[in-house]
Design a protein around this motif. Structure first.
Motif, PDB file in Angstrom:
ATOM      1  N   ASP A   1      50.997  44.706  41.583  1.00  0.00           N
ATOM      2  CA  ASP A   1      49.839  45.545  41.880  1.00  0.00           C
ATOM      3  C   ASP A   1      50.373  46.807  42.550  1.00  0.00           C
ATOM      4  OD1 ASP A   1      47.296  46.464  42.235  1.00  0.00           O
ATOM      5  OD2 ASP A   1      46.750  45.066  43.823  1.00  0.00           O
ATOM      6  N   GLY A   2      50.491  47.865  41.748  1.00  0.00           N
ATOM      7  CA  GLY A   2      51.191  49.070  42.209  1.00  0.00           C
ATOM      8  C   GLY A   2      52.663  48.946  41.862  1.00  0.00           C
TER       9      GLY A   2
ATOM     10  N   SER B   1      34.906  41.881  41.261  1.00  0.00           N
ATOM     11  CA  SER B   1      34.585  42.544  40.001  1.00  0.00           C
ATOM     12  C   SER B   1      35.859  42.734  39.178  1.00  0.00           C
ATOM     13  CB  SER B   1      33.956  43.908  40.288  1.00  0.00           C
ATOM     14  OG  SER B   1      33.940  44.680  39.118  1.00  0.00           O
ATOM     15  N   SER B   2      35.765  42.484  37.875  1.00  0.00           N
ATOM     16  CA  SER B   2      36.936  42.694  37.018  1.00  0.00           C
ATOM     17  C   SER B   2      36.927  44.087  36.411  1.00  0.00           C
ATOM     18  CB  SER B   2      36.988  41.625  35.934  1.00  0.00           C
ATOM     19  OG  SER B   2      35.772  41.610  35.233  1.00  0.00           O
ATOM     20  N   ASP B   3      35.938  44.904  36.771  1.00  0.00           N
ATOM     21  CA  ASP B   3      35.929  46.290  36.289  1.00  0.00           C
ATOM     22  C   ASP B   3      37.174  47.013  36.792  1.00  0.00           C
ATOM     23  OD1 ASP B   3      33.532  46.084  34.959  1.00  0.00           O
ATOM     24  OD2 ASP B   3      32.318  46.803  36.638  1.00  0.00           O
ATOM     25  N   PRO B   4      37.660  48.014  36.014  1.00  0.00           N
ATOM     26  CA  PRO B   4      38.821  48.783  36.487  1.00  0.00           C
ATOM     27  C   PRO B   4      38.543  49.444  37.832  1.00  0.00           C
ATOM     28  CG  PRO B   4      37.743  49.856  34.612  1.00  0.00           C
ATOM     29  CD  PRO B   4      37.150  48.492  34.738  1.00  0.00           C
ATOM     30  N   ASP B   5      39.587  49.623  38.648  1.00  0.00           N
ATOM     31  CA  ASP B   5      39.373  50.271  39.944  1.00  0.00           C
ATOM     32  C   ASP B   5      39.257  51.789  39.763  1.00  0.00           C
ATOM     33  OD1 ASP B   5      41.888  51.442  39.851  1.00  0.00           O
ATOM     34  OD2 ASP B   5      42.743  50.225  41.457  1.00  0.00           O
TER      35      ASP B   5
ATOM     36  N   LYS C   1      41.264  30.068  36.809  1.00  0.00           N
ATOM     37  CA  LYS C   1      40.772  30.436  38.141  1.00  0.00           C
ATOM     38  C   LYS C   1      41.564  29.751  39.255  1.00  0.00           C
ATOM     39  CE  LYS C   1      37.161  33.081  37.174  1.00  0.00           C
ATOM     40  NZ  LYS C   1      37.313  34.526  37.370  1.00  0.00           N
ATOM     41  N   SER C   2      41.948  28.486  39.040  1.00  0.00           N
ATOM     42  CA  SER C   2      42.683  27.804  40.108  1.00  0.00           C
ATOM     43  C   SER C   2      44.036  28.481  40.329  1.00  0.00           C
ATOM     44  CB  SER C   2      42.847  26.310  39.797  1.00  0.00           C
ATOM     45  OG  SER C   2      43.371  26.131  38.507  1.00  0.00           O
ATOM     46  N   GLY C   3      44.635  28.985  39.245  1.00  0.00           N
ATOM     47  CA  GLY C   3      45.885  29.730  39.368  1.00  0.00           C
ATOM     48  C   GLY C   3      45.694  31.006  40.173  1.00  0.00           C
ATOM     49  N   GLU C   4      44.543  31.659  39.970  1.00  0.00           N
ATOM     50  CA  GLU C   4      44.251  32.887  40.721  1.00  0.00           C
ATOM     51  C   GLU C   4      44.078  32.580  42.206  1.00  0.00           C
ATOM     52  OE1 GLU C   4      41.141  35.379  39.041  1.00  0.00           O
ATOM     53  OE2 GLU C   4      41.685  34.699  37.027  1.00  0.00           O
TER      54      GLU C   4
ATOM     55  N   PRO D   1      56.814  37.856  40.025  1.00  0.00           N
ATOM     56  CA  PRO D   1      56.590  36.447  39.706  1.00  0.00           C
ATOM     57  C   PRO D   1      55.137  36.109  39.351  1.00  0.00           C
ATOM     58  CG  PRO D   1      57.036  36.737  42.055  1.00  0.00           C
ATOM     59  CD  PRO D   1      57.309  38.042  41.398  1.00  0.00           C
ATOM     60  N   LEU D   2      54.168  36.809  39.987  1.00  0.00           N
ATOM     61  CA  LEU D   2      52.761  36.470  39.755  1.00  0.00           C
ATOM     62  C   LEU D   2      51.949  37.718  39.393  1.00  0.00           C
ATOM     63  CD1 LEU D   2      52.332  34.186  42.916  1.00  0.00           C
ATOM     64  CD2 LEU D   2      52.483  33.371  40.556  1.00  0.00           C
ATOM     65  N   PRO D   3      52.261  38.338  38.240  1.00  0.00           N
ATOM     66  CA  PRO D   3      51.575  39.579  37.913  1.00  0.00           C
ATOM     67  C   PRO D   3      50.059  39.394  37.818  1.00  0.00           C
ATOM     68  CG  PRO D   3      52.860  38.775  36.038  1.00  0.00           C
ATOM     69  CD  PRO D   3      53.229  37.943  37.210  1.00  0.00           C
ATOM     70  N   ASP D   4      49.324  40.382  38.311  1.00  0.00           N
ATOM     71  CA  ASP D   4      47.854  40.388  38.270  1.00  0.00           C
ATOM     72  C   ASP D   4      47.221  39.205  39.010  1.00  0.00           C
ATOM     73  OD1 ASP D   4      47.807  42.782  36.806  1.00  0.00           O
ATOM     74  OD2 ASP D   4      48.215  41.649  34.962  1.00  0.00           O
TER      75      ASP D   4
END
Lengths: 221, 97
Positions: free
Chosen positions: A101-102, B29-33, B72-75, B61-64
Motif C-alpha cells: 500500500d504505497g 468501501s472498496s471504491d478507489p481512494d 474475508k478471513s484472510g483480509e 508478502p500480503l499485497p492489498d
C-alpha cells in the motif's frame, strides 16, 4: 493518498526521500528527548489504531472513498508535530513493505505528504485556533486543513512527475480530499480528541494548547 | 498522569484497533481512494492502465491486505497482523530511542 511506485519517476522519488529523511531524523530525535517511558504505551496504541483505521475506507460518493491519515491527531495528543511524523513513518513503512500500500521508492513522498505536511499544517492550525475556539472545533478544522493541503501537495508532485495535468489534478484531488478531510480526518480527530480531553485531560496537559491562551510550562518550571 | 492510566489507554487503544481490523474487511468501501479516483479522471486511459500494470519495485508478502484464496478471513488476518506489527514496532522504537 498512498502514491504507488509507478506514479513518480525514480529520480524525483529519491529527491522526496532526501527531503523526508531530515524530518524522519528529527522525529526520532523528538522520541529520544521528549517521549518518556510512561508515554510509550500511548504512542504504540495510537500507532496501532491509526494503522487499523487506515484500512477503513469511507465512501464519499462519486465512486470514491477515503480514510483517515492521523498525523494531526497524534501531534495534538503529544503536543508536537514530530510525534505525527514518527507514527506515520512507522505506519507507512509497514503498509509499504508488508501490504504494497504505497510504493517503496515513493515512501519518501508519502511520509512527506501524510506525516510531515498533514501533521504540521494540522497541528499548527489547531494551535492557532485553540486560542479562540473549542478543542473540538480546533481539532476538526486543523485535521481537515492538514489533509487537504497534503492532497494539494500530492497533486503538485503528480504534476511535476508528469503523471497528472496540473489544473485537473488539483481540482480532482482538492475536491475528493475536501470531503475525505472533513469526514475521515476532521470529524474523527475531533471526536477522539474530545473523548481524550474528557476521559484523560492529563494526557493533553503537557500540550500548552489545552487551555485557551495560557501556557502551563512557566508555572511548572 | 499515572503509569496505570496510560496502560488503560494502551489496552483500550489495542481493543479499538483490533475491533477495527476485524470489521474493516466488511465495512470498508472498496471504491478507489481519492488519489486513484483522481488518476482515473485525469490520466489518459492507455497511460493509466500502463501505470497500473507496473509491478511494485519491492514485492510484499500480503499485497492489498489479503491472503490469496482466503477471502474475508484472510483480509481480517492480514489487517490484524499489520495492527500488531505496528504496535510492536512502535513500542520497540519508543523503548530504543
Amino acid at each position: 493518498m498512498h502514491i504507488p511506485d509507478s506514479f513518480i519517476p525514480l529520480n524525483q522519488a529519491i529527491a522526496y526521500w532526501v527531503i523526508a529523511i531530515p524530518f524522519i531524523f528529527m522525529s526520532m530525535k523528538w522520541a529520544k528527548n521528549e517521549l518518556d517511558e510512561m508515554k510509550i504505551p500511548v504512542l504504540a496504541a495510537l500507532s496501532a489504531g491509526i494503522f487499523a483505521i487506515q484500512a477503513m475506507n469511507i465512501p464519499i460518493g462519486m465512486g470514491t472513498s477515503g480514510h483517515m491519515v492521523g498525523a494531526t491527531l497524534v501531534a495534538i495528543v503529544f503536543g508536537s508535530p514530530w510525534a505525527g511524523v514518527l507514527v506515520l513513518t512507522l505506519v507507512l513503512l509497514v503498509q509499504g513493505f508488508v501490504f504494497a500500500d504505497g510504493g517503496i521508492t515513493t515512501l519518501g513522498a508519502n511520509i512527506l505528504n501524510m506525516g510531515v505536511i498533514s501533521g504540521f499544517v494540522g497541528y499548527y492550525t489547531y494551535v492557532a485556533l485553540r486560542k479562540n475556539t473549542s478543542i473540538s472545533i480546533a481539532a476538526l478544522v486543523g485535521a481537515w486543513l492538514g489533509l487537504f493541503i497534503s492532497a494539494i501537495a500530492c497533486s503538485v508532485q503528480m504534476w511535476i512527475a508528469g503523471t497528472f495535468p496540473l489544473v485537473p489534478g488539483l481540482m480532482a484531488m482538492g475536491l475528493y480530499h475536501l470531503i475525505i478531510g472533513f469526514i475521515g480526518e476532521g470529524l474523527i480527530t475531533a471526536i477522539v480528541i474530545a473523548a481524550i480531553a474528557k476521559s484523560r485531560p492529563d494526557l493533553l496537559e503537557n500540550n500548552s494548547t489545552i487551555k485557551p491562551g495560557k501556557s502551563k510550562k512557566g508555572a511548572r518550571a | 498522569m499515572s503509569e496505570k492510566s496510560n496502560m488503560k489507554f494502551f489496552y483500550a487503544g489495542i481493543a479499538i484497533a483490533l475491533l477495527l481490523s476485524v470489521v474493516a474487511p466488511f465495512l470498508a468501501s472498496s471504491d478507489p481512494d481519492g488519489l486513484e479516483s483522481a488518476a482515473g479522471g485525469v490520466i489518459e486511459e492507455s497511460k493509466l492502465s500502463e501505470l497500473e500494470e507496473m509491478e511494485p519495485v519491492v514485492g510484499s508478502p500480503l499485497p492489498d491486505y489479503a491472503i490469496e484464496g482466503m477471502g474475508k478471513s484472510g483480509e481480517i488476518i492480514a489487517i490484524v497482523i499489520g495492527t500488531i506489527a505496528v504496535l510492536v514496532i512502535s513500542f520497540v522504537v519508543g523503548k530504543v530511542l
